[in-house]
Each structure stands twice: as structure tokens, then as C-alpha cells.
Design a protein around this motif. Structure first.
Motif, short mmCIF file in Angstrom:
data_model
loop_
_atom_site.label_atom_id
_atom_site.label_comp_id
_atom_site.label_asym_id
_atom_site.label_seq_id
_atom_site.Cartn_x
_atom_site.Cartn_y
_atom_site.Cartn_z
N THR A 17 -25.26 -11.54 7.37
CA THR A 17 -24.91 -10.44 6.46
C THR A 17 -25.59 -10.62 5.12
OG1 THR A 17 -22.92 -11.64 5.77
CG2 THR A 17 -22.67 -10.03 7.55
N SER A 18 -26.07 -11.84 4.87
CA SER A 18 -26.78 -12.14 3.63
C SER A 18 -28.03 -12.93 4.00
CB SER A 18 -25.88 -12.96 2.69
OG SER A 18 -26.55 -13.28 1.48
N ILE A 19 -29.20 -12.40 3.68
CA ILE A 19 -30.47 -13.01 4.07
C ILE A 19 -30.86 -14.07 3.04
CG2 ILE A 19 -32.87 -12.59 4.69
CD1 ILE A 19 -30.87 -11.09 6.45
N PRO A 20 -31.07 -15.32 3.45
CA PRO A 20 -31.48 -16.35 2.49
C PRO A 20 -32.87 -16.05 1.92
CG PRO A 20 -30.77 -17.33 4.58
CD PRO A 20 -30.91 -15.87 4.81
N PHE A 21 -33.06 -16.47 0.67
CA PHE A 21 -34.36 -16.28 0.00
C PHE A 21 -34.68 -17.52 -0.81
CE2 PHE A 21 -36.42 -15.26 -4.10
CZ PHE A 21 -37.69 -14.93 -3.63
N SER A 22 -35.95 -17.89 -0.78
CA SER A 22 -36.44 -18.93 -1.67
C SER A 22 -37.95 -18.76 -1.85
CB SER A 22 -36.13 -20.33 -1.12
OG SER A 22 -36.40 -21.32 -2.11
N PHE A 23 -38.51 -19.49 -2.77
CA PHE A 23 -39.96 -19.54 -2.95
C PHE A 23 -40.28 -20.87 -3.60
CE2 PHE A 23 -38.56 -18.21 -7.11
CZ PHE A 23 -39.50 -18.72 -8.00
N TRP A 24 -41.56 -21.20 -3.65
CA TRP A 24 -41.99 -22.45 -4.27
C TRP A 24 -43.33 -22.24 -4.95
CZ3 TRP A 24 -40.52 -21.61 0.70
CH2 TRP A 24 -41.51 -21.50 1.67
N SER A 25 -43.55 -22.99 -5.99
CA SER A 25 -44.79 -22.87 -6.75
C SER A 25 -45.14 -24.24 -7.29
CB SER A 25 -44.61 -21.88 -7.91
OG SER A 25 -45.79 -21.78 -8.68
N HIS A 26 -46.44 -24.53 -7.32
CA HIS A 26 -46.86 -25.84 -7.83
C HIS A 26 -46.50 -26.00 -9.30
CE1 HIS A 26 -48.81 -27.58 -4.37
NE2 HIS A 26 -49.33 -26.40 -4.09
N LEU A 27 -46.22 -27.23 -9.68
CA LEU A 27 -45.85 -27.57 -11.06
C LEU A 27 -46.85 -28.60 -11.57
CD1 LEU A 27 -42.08 -27.88 -10.15
CD2 LEU A 27 -43.09 -26.03 -11.51
N PRO A 28 -48.09 -28.17 -11.80
CA PRO A 28 -49.18 -29.13 -12.01
C PRO A 28 -49.04 -30.00 -13.25
CG PRO A 28 -49.89 -26.89 -12.51
CD PRO A 28 -48.56 -26.79 -11.85
N GLU A 29 -48.32 -29.53 -14.23
CA GLU A 29 -48.19 -30.32 -15.45
C GLU A 29 -47.32 -31.57 -15.26
OE1 GLU A 29 -47.40 -27.14 -15.19
OE2 GLU A 29 -48.82 -26.00 -16.42
N VAL A 30 -46.44 -31.54 -14.26
CA VAL A 30 -45.45 -32.62 -14.13
C VAL A 30 -45.36 -33.20 -12.72
CG1 VAL A 30 -44.05 -31.72 -16.02
CG2 VAL A 30 -43.56 -30.96 -13.68
N ASP A 31 -46.21 -32.75 -11.78
CA ASP A 31 -45.93 -33.08 -10.38
C ASP A 31 -46.25 -34.51 -9.98
OD1 ASP A 31 -48.70 -33.00 -10.13
OD2 ASP A 31 -48.74 -31.28 -8.77
N LEU A 302 -36.16 -15.22 4.18
CA LEU A 302 -37.23 -14.55 3.45
C LEU A 302 -37.84 -15.48 2.41
CD1 LEU A 302 -35.72 -10.98 3.05
CD2 LEU A 302 -37.92 -11.52 4.11
N THR A 303 -39.14 -15.66 2.52
CA THR A 303 -39.90 -16.47 1.56
C THR A 303 -41.34 -15.94 1.56
OG1 THR A 303 -40.82 -18.10 3.13
CG2 THR A 303 -38.61 -18.56 2.24
N PRO A 304 -42.14 -16.37 0.60
CA PRO A 304 -43.58 -16.15 0.75
C PRO A 304 -44.11 -16.98 1.93
CG PRO A 304 -42.99 -16.77 -1.50
CD PRO A 304 -41.80 -17.03 -0.65
N GLY A 305 -45.32 -16.64 2.38
CA GLY A 305 -45.91 -17.40 3.47
C GLY A 305 -46.37 -18.77 3.07
N CYS A 306 -46.50 -18.99 1.76
CA CYS A 306 -46.97 -20.27 1.24
C CYS A 306 -46.56 -20.33 -0.22
CB CYS A 306 -48.49 -20.36 1.41
SG CYS A 306 -49.19 -22.01 1.16
N GLY A 307 -46.95 -21.38 -0.92
CA GLY A 307 -46.63 -21.48 -2.33
C GLY A 307 -47.28 -20.37 -3.14
N ILE A 308 -46.58 -19.85 -4.13
CA ILE A 308 -47.16 -18.81 -4.98
C ILE A 308 -47.81 -19.47 -6.20
CG2 ILE A 308 -45.51 -17.09 -4.19
CD1 ILE A 308 -44.09 -17.34 -6.88
N ARG A 309 -48.75 -18.77 -6.74
CA ARG A 309 -49.50 -19.33 -7.86
C ARG A 309 -48.63 -19.43 -9.11
NH1 ARG A 309 -55.52 -16.51 -7.45
NH2 ARG A 309 -56.13 -17.53 -5.49
N HIS A 310 -48.94 -20.40 -9.89
CA HIS A 310 -48.25 -20.63 -11.17
C HIS A 310 -49.24 -20.31 -12.28
CE1 HIS A 310 -45.35 -22.67 -13.80
NE2 HIS A 310 -46.39 -23.19 -14.41
N PRO A 311 -48.83 -19.52 -13.29
CA PRO A 311 -47.50 -18.95 -13.51
C PRO A 311 -47.29 -17.66 -12.72
CG PRO A 311 -48.92 -18.36 -15.32
CD PRO A 311 -49.74 -19.24 -14.42
#
Length: 332
Positions: A17-31, A302-311
Motif C-alpha cells: 500500500t506504500s511503495i518504498p523509495f530511496s536514492f543514492w549519490s556520491h559524496l566525493p568530498e568526504v567518501d 522505486l529508485t533510480p537505476g544507479c547513483g544520481i549525480r551530485h549535486p
């Protein structure tokens, strides 16, 4: 319903009844700072109320402990890290790729500390999956893209032994991550594309070592495979022992429902990452609608197919979340 229950419901195939959602993006300054990247990842999770967290490890961590020299200077400008010096240049050099003791590998230990800090911050609120790379992906990075050339040699026994060693190291890393509290692994394979290798090559040099790594993760309940790029070797990957299948849906085949039917697994994806980058709101709305209606709210994260660009634009993420809520109302 808790975030963990939402993900478990999606994986199980029960009606959502509630579709999960997330995304991820690189954090190059601190990774490469385990405390800072954990905090930044947690802050992103809290800002958007995401339903699960994928660790955003630096993309070269798996080759750092093999005596490589890596240039990270372009990452903060939107580029990628590059191996500029490696012990693996010709096929004979694969003898230098030994199985690593995770306890004595500085980069691997750094990433486990990253996970440890993140798990403490999350404190059981949501599932965390730990990113590991397929052995062929690690080998290709380690050889500066020479892997395909080396696989054409008459005698590739040295490559097989190196891949077995990489797989053993990665399997142990995955095992330790899950033992620490990760819900599973995000198994990223960047070489399982017909644009990279032939199906025969991947069957011989990819599949056995992929399965070796996934055996190390078998205690996880939320193991996902990420088939990176276009023209993926879907027929070779579709039966892998994972709970969730993630690929660049709407950017390359198979289509979402096709992938779901053939794998029998929960699908993670349904949102084209470059449409997030370019804030194409109509395209994003259409993708979410099609994804939810195709699946009728079953076996979908539901997510992007891969990491999204930062910012990225926060308002675009908020728009996606708004559309997901609106579209949930159409589930029969």
C-alpha cells in the motif's frame, strides 16, 4: 508500517500500500573519511525520509589495497577517479593479486568503519545495504581496463586464480558487513554487458566468482544485484541468488515488468537517473506512474537505476516523493 517492514513486504511479493523509495549519490568530498561519509549519508537519509540506505563508498576502494595509485582530483568536478599506477599491466602480473586478509587491508577496514558509524546513526530505523563490487569489476579497475585484452590470451589460468582471490576477499568483506548489521549487500557488476565482454567470457570468468561472493552474503535478507550500464547480460544474471534486481530501467532493456517476470524477484528501479539530474518532471511522473501501474504495487522498490549525480535539486527529489504518494492511490 516501519521502513524495514516496507522493504520486507516488497521483497516478499505481498500487496504494497506504500511503495518504498530511496536514492543514492556520491559524496566525493568526504567518501574516504568513514565518520564524515557516514554522517553525510545519514543526513541525506533523514532529510528525505528515505526507506533504505545504500552505502556510498568511493568507487575505487576495492583496488586500493593492491598497491595502486589513484587520482581522485576530478571527482569533485563531476568526473571519476582513475587508477594511474597499478601492479597489473600484463597478464603475468595477475600473480601479484593475492587473497587479502580483510583485517589487514586498510581500505577495506576503512569501509567497514564507515558502515559501523552509519549503522550506529541509523540505529535500526531502516535497512542499510553495503556496496561490494563483482570480482570482474575489481579486476578491470585494477588492470586499468586491460581485462578484456587479457582474457584473449591462450592461457588465462593466472586470471582465474586472481579472480578467485578477489572473490574470496570480497565474500569475506560481505560476510563481515552483514555480521555487523547490514541487511545485505548491493552487488555492483559493471562488466556484465555485451558491450564489455561476450556471454561466454562472462559465463566463464564472471558467474562462478560472482556466486562465490554472494555465498558470503547469504545471511543477508536484502541482497541486491546492480547490473550496471546498457545491454546487460540479463539471461546470465536473472537467476542469481539475490532478493532484489536493480538495473537502468527505462534506459536499457529489459523493461520493468519483463525483468520482474523473468527473475521472479522484487525490482528496484523505475526512475531514470538522468531525468533527475536534468529535472525533467514530466518524464519522472510518467516513469513512476508506469512503474506502479505495471506492478500494481507488488515487488517494487522505486529508485533510480544507479547513483544520481551530485549535486542534485532537492525540489526534484521532493517532487518524486509527492508523485509516488499520488500514484499509490491508483493501486487496485
Amino acid at each position: 508500517m516501519s521502513k524495514i517492514e516496507k522493504i520486507r513486504t516488497a521483497i516478499s511479493g505481498q500487496q504494497q500500500t506504500s511503495i518504498p523509495f530511496s536514492f543514492w549519490s556520491h559524496l566525493p568530498e568526504v567518501d574516504r573519511n568513514p565518520v564524515e561519509v557516514a554522517q553525510a549519508t545519514y543526513d541525506m537519509y533523514k532529510t528525505f525520509g528515505l526507506d533504505f540506505i545504500k552505502t556510498m563508498n568511493n568507487g575505487m576502494y576495492a583496488v586500493e589495497d593492491y598497491g595502486t595509485e589513484i587520482d581522485f582530483s576530478e571527482v569533485a568536478k563531476g568526473g571519476v577517479a582513475k587508477v594511474i599506477s597499478t601492479p597489473v599491466n600484463k597478464i603475468e602480473d595477475w600473480t601479484s593479486v593475492a587473497e587479502l586478509a580483510v583485517a589487514n587491508a586498510p581500505a577495506l577496514q576503512r569501509e567497514l568503519r564507515h558502515l559501523e558509524h552509519l549503522l550506529k546513526l541509523v540505529d535500526g530505523e531502516a535497512p542499510v545495504i553495503f556496496t561490494v563490487f563483482s570480482p570482474l569489476t575489481t579486476a578491470d579497475k585494477l588492470s586499468q581496463g586491460r581485462l578484456a585484452e587479457h582474457l584473449l590470451a591462450e592461457d588465462t589460468a593466472l586470471v582465474h586464480q586472481a579472480l578467485a582471490n578477489i572473490a574470496a576477499t570480497t565474500a569475506e568483506l560481505a560476510r563481515q558487513a552483514i555480521e555487523m548489521g547490514a541487511a545485505g549487500v548491493y552487488f555492483a557488476t559493471q562488466m556484465s554487458s555485451y558491450d564489455k565482454l561476450t556471454a561466454e567470457q562472462y559465463r566463464d570468468y564472471g558467474v562462478p566468482y560472482d556466486l562465490q561472493v554472494l555465498t558470503g552474503a547469504e545471511a543477508g535478507w536484502f541482497n541486491a544485484i546492480h547490473a550496471h550500464g546498457e545491454n546487460i547480460m540479463f539471461d546470465l544474471l536473472k537467476g542469481y541468488p539475490v532478493h532484489v534486481f536493480n538495473w537502468h530501467i527505462w534506459e536499457t532493456l529489459p523493461e520493468l515488468k519483463e525483468g520482474m517476470d523473468y527473475t521472479g524477484k522484487c525490482v528496484m528501479g523505475g526512475i531514470a537517473r538522468m531525468d533527475i539530474t536534468h529535472n525533467r518532471l514530466n518524464e519522472l511522473r510518467s516513469q513512476i506512474y508506469r512503474s506502479v501501474m505495471m506492478t500494481q504495487g507488488q515487488r517494487l522498490i522505486l529508485t533510480p537505476g544507479c547513483g544520481i549525480r551530485h549535486p542534485y535539486e532537492e525540489t526534484t527529489i521532493q517532487f518524486i516523493q509527492k508523485v509516488i504518494k499520488e500514484t499509490e492511490a491508483f493501486i487496485k
